[in-house]
Design a protein around this motif. Structure first.
Motif, PDB file in Angstrom:
ATOM      1  N   UNK A  68       8.514   2.601 -14.187  1.00  0.00           N
ATOM      2  CA  UNK A  68       7.745   1.498 -13.605  1.00  0.00           C
ATOM      3  C   UNK A  68       8.406   0.160 -13.935  1.00  0.00           C
ATOM      4  N   UNK A  69       8.785  -0.047 -15.185  1.00  0.00           N
ATOM      5  CA  UNK A  69       9.429  -1.298 -15.584  1.00  0.00           C
ATOM      6  C   UNK A  69      10.780  -1.472 -14.891  1.00  0.00           C
ATOM      7  N   UNK A  70      11.514  -0.380 -14.731  1.00  0.00           N
ATOM      8  CA  UNK A  70      12.808  -0.464 -14.044  1.00  0.00           C
ATOM      9  C   UNK A  70      12.626  -0.860 -12.578  1.00  0.00           C
ATOM     10  N   UNK A  71      11.615  -0.274 -11.933  1.00  0.00           N
ATOM     11  CA  UNK A  71      11.378  -0.582 -10.515  1.00  0.00           C
ATOM     12  C   UNK A  71      10.949  -2.035 -10.333  1.00  0.00           C
ATOM     13  N   UNK A  72      10.080  -2.513 -11.205  1.00  0.00           N
ATOM     14  CA  UNK A  72       9.609  -3.897 -11.099  1.00  0.00           C
ATOM     15  C   UNK A  72      10.751  -4.880 -11.331  1.00  0.00           C
ATOM     16  N   UNK A  73      11.651  -4.550 -12.256  1.00  0.00           N
ATOM     17  CA  UNK A  73      12.747  -5.460 -12.587  1.00  0.00           C
ATOM     18  C   UNK A  73      13.916  -5.392 -11.600  1.00  0.00           C
ATOM     19  N   UNK A  74      13.968  -4.357 -10.772  1.00  0.00           N
ATOM     20  CA  UNK A  74      15.100  -4.199  -9.863  1.00  0.00           C
ATOM     21  C   UNK A  74      15.039  -5.262  -8.756  1.00  0.00           C
ATOM     22  N   UNK A  75      16.156  -5.919  -8.478  1.00  0.00           N
ATOM     23  CA  UNK A  75      16.143  -7.002  -7.485  1.00  0.00           C
ATOM     24  C   UNK A  75      15.952  -6.538  -6.037  1.00  0.00           C
ATOM     25  N   UNK A  79       8.217  -7.439  -2.919  1.00  0.00           N
ATOM     26  CA  UNK A  79       7.031  -7.851  -3.675  1.00  0.00           C
ATOM     27  C   UNK A  79       5.818  -6.951  -3.444  1.00  0.00           C
ATOM     28  N   UNK A  80       5.592  -6.486  -2.236  1.00  0.00           N
ATOM     29  CA  UNK A  80       4.390  -5.688  -1.955  1.00  0.00           C
ATOM     30  C   UNK A  80       4.406  -4.369  -2.731  1.00  0.00           C
ATOM     31  N   UNK A  81       5.515  -3.597  -2.765  1.00  0.00           N
ATOM     32  CA  UNK A  81       5.514  -2.394  -3.602  1.00  0.00           C
ATOM     33  C   UNK A  81       5.330  -2.704  -5.087  1.00  0.00           C
ATOM     34  N   UNK A  82       5.879  -3.819  -5.551  1.00  0.00           N
ATOM     35  CA  UNK A  82       5.716  -4.197  -6.958  1.00  0.00           C
ATOM     36  C   UNK A  82       4.249  -4.489  -7.252  1.00  0.00           C
ATOM     37  N   UNK A  83       3.577  -5.169  -6.334  1.00  0.00           N
ATOM     38  CA  UNK A  83       2.156  -5.465  -6.522  1.00  0.00           C
ATOM     39  C   UNK A  83       1.356  -4.168  -6.565  1.00  0.00           C
ATOM     40  N   UNK A  84       1.673  -3.227  -5.669  1.00  0.00           N
ATOM     41  CA  UNK A  84       0.971  -1.933  -5.673  1.00  0.00           C
ATOM     42  C   UNK A  84       1.196  -1.179  -6.979  1.00  0.00           C
ATOM     43  N   UNK A  85       2.440  -1.189  -7.456  1.00  0.00           N
ATOM     44  CA  UNK A  85       2.749  -0.519  -8.726  1.00  0.00           C
ATOM     45  C   UNK A  85       1.982  -1.148  -9.880  1.00  0.00           C
ATOM     46  N   UNK A  86       1.923  -2.473  -9.903  1.00  0.00           N
ATOM     47  CA  UNK A  86       1.215  -3.155 -10.984  1.00  0.00           C
ATOM     48  C   UNK A  86      -0.288  -2.918 -10.935  1.00  0.00           C
ATOM     49  N   UNK A  87      -0.851  -2.851  -9.731  1.00  0.00           N
ATOM     50  CA  UNK A  87      -2.281  -2.548  -9.595  1.00  0.00           C
ATOM     51  C   UNK A  87      -2.576  -1.152 -10.115  1.00  0.00           C
TER      52      UNK A  87
END
Length: 166
Positions: A68-75, A79-87
């Motif tokens: 999860x942290x790797x996906x969020x940090x990947x450039x 933004x929408x998938x990152x928001x879904x992952x964080x939720x």
């Protein structure tokens, strides 16, 4: 499914044969919960480089992070998938998740043992995870005796105790 010994699959469900529809249903529930646990809560080392100098191989790993942290940090991730992952990450309750996994693996073990007892009255010991939680696993340590002899000795501390206190 092929894997290394004692990897996630065998660690969770043991070595029994699961072939009934009830077991299949429980396995699917366990895999879904384990997917959440592994991707959001289990940090992993990634190999950065490997160099060989003669017979010596040197490996360099990055610091452990969760997928999860790797996906969020990947450039390249939008933004929408990152928001879904964080939720989804914020909804996770670690203790409740691990309790659900333990209950499902216990139910899977009961089904498997009942099935195996119908075939073999001796029964089976149960999954490795449930043996661990019952305290049936014990450490074995290698000790050197004077004279250069290696011996193996059982340590009386249950392995589950070491996970909790160690």
């Amino acid at each position: 499914m092929e894997q290394k010994n004692w990897s996630r699959v065998r660690e969770l469900v043991g070595y029994q044969r699961y072939d009934s529809p009830e077991e299949f249903k429980l396995l699917n529930q366990i895999w879904e919960l384990d997917r959440i646990f592994t991707n959001y809560l289990l940090p992993q080392h990634k190999l950065v480089s490997k160099t060989r100098h003669g017979a010596k191989v040197t490996q360099v790993h990055d610091r452990p992070t969760t997928p999860h942290q790797r996906a969020v940090a990947h450039p390249a991730v939008r933004k929408i998938p990152v928001i879904r992952l964080n939720v989804e990450f914020k909804k996770i309750r670690m203790m409740a998740l691990s309790q659900q996994i333990l209950e499902l693996t216990g139910g899977l073990e009961k089904l498997s043992v009942a099935k195996s007892r119908a075939i073999d009255p001796a029964g089976e010991e149960g999954s490795a995870m449930n043996q661990l939680l019952r305290g049936d696993f014990h450490l074995r340590q290698r000790i050197k005796v004077p004279g250069g002899i290696d011996m193996t000795q059982q340590v009386d501390t249950p392995l589950a105790y070491l996970f909790v206190t160690g």
